[in-house]
Enzyme design. Structure first.
Site, PDB file in Angstrom:
ATOM      1  CD  GLU A  55      47.632  48.224  34.548  1.00 11.90           C
ATOM      2  OE1 GLU A  55      48.737  48.879  34.598  1.00 11.90           O
ATOM      3  OE2 GLU A  55      47.691  47.160  35.107  1.00 11.90           O
ATOM      4  CB  CYS A  86      48.218  47.276  30.947  1.00 10.30           C
ATOM      5  SG  CYS A  86      48.253  45.850  31.914  1.00 10.30           S
TER       6      CYS A  86
END
Length: 162
Positions: A55, A86
């Protein structure tokens, strides 16, 4: 028209590339206006860096492509529910929507353990939908870790001279 499955398949392909490099198989894509603007996979081992999750790498690529750290109007597709780090990055980059595959009851922060992305106490929230191609995404992870456990067992067996 490209649907959620189309983009998740692209994330799965990225996750498979991670596994081929002996990384935990997580892949992510970022989409804007129906087109992929960034694709990434886990790079923690290759970068020797704890923050090189798929991510984070995808967000960096998308920001560079757009020339802006605001990712408004963008969606992320990722094979595993994002962790706290994330999820925070998704919030801070102002993504509009998150789609993820496998749920992560031990570290997932988009509905499982916590739900950071929808917590109204932050300055930005985003919609999240999990379970997109859930079985295939989960199988990537379980197969990877099964292989890792078998390799470790074989290595220990060889070390003991059995």
């Amino acid at each position: 028209m490209k649907d959620k499955t189309y983009f998740m398949k692209k994330a799965i392909a990225a996750a498979k590339r991670a596994a081929a490099c002996d990384e935990v198989p997580v892949g992510a894509v970022i989409v804007k206006d129906g087109e992929i603007i960034a694709t990434a996979c886990n790079r923690k081992e290759r970068d020797n860096c704890a923050v090189s999750h798929a991510e984070i790498v995808a967000i960096r690529k998308a920001c560079k492509k757009l020339g802006n750290w605001y990712l408004e109007g963008c969606e992320m597709y990722v094979t595993l529910e994002p962790c706290p780090m994330c999820a925070g990055a998704l919030i801070n980059s102002r993504l509009d929507k998150l789609y993820f595959g496998a749920y992560d009851p031990k570290a997932g922060c988009c509905g499982s353990l916590y739900d950071l992305v929808r917590d109204g106490r932050f300055n930005h929230t985003l919609d999240a939908e999990g379970g997109i191609m859930r079985e295939e995404c989960a199988a990537l992870l379980s197969n990877y870790f099964r292989l890792k456990r078998a390799e470790k067992k074989e290595s220990e067996k060889n070390r003991k001279g059995e």
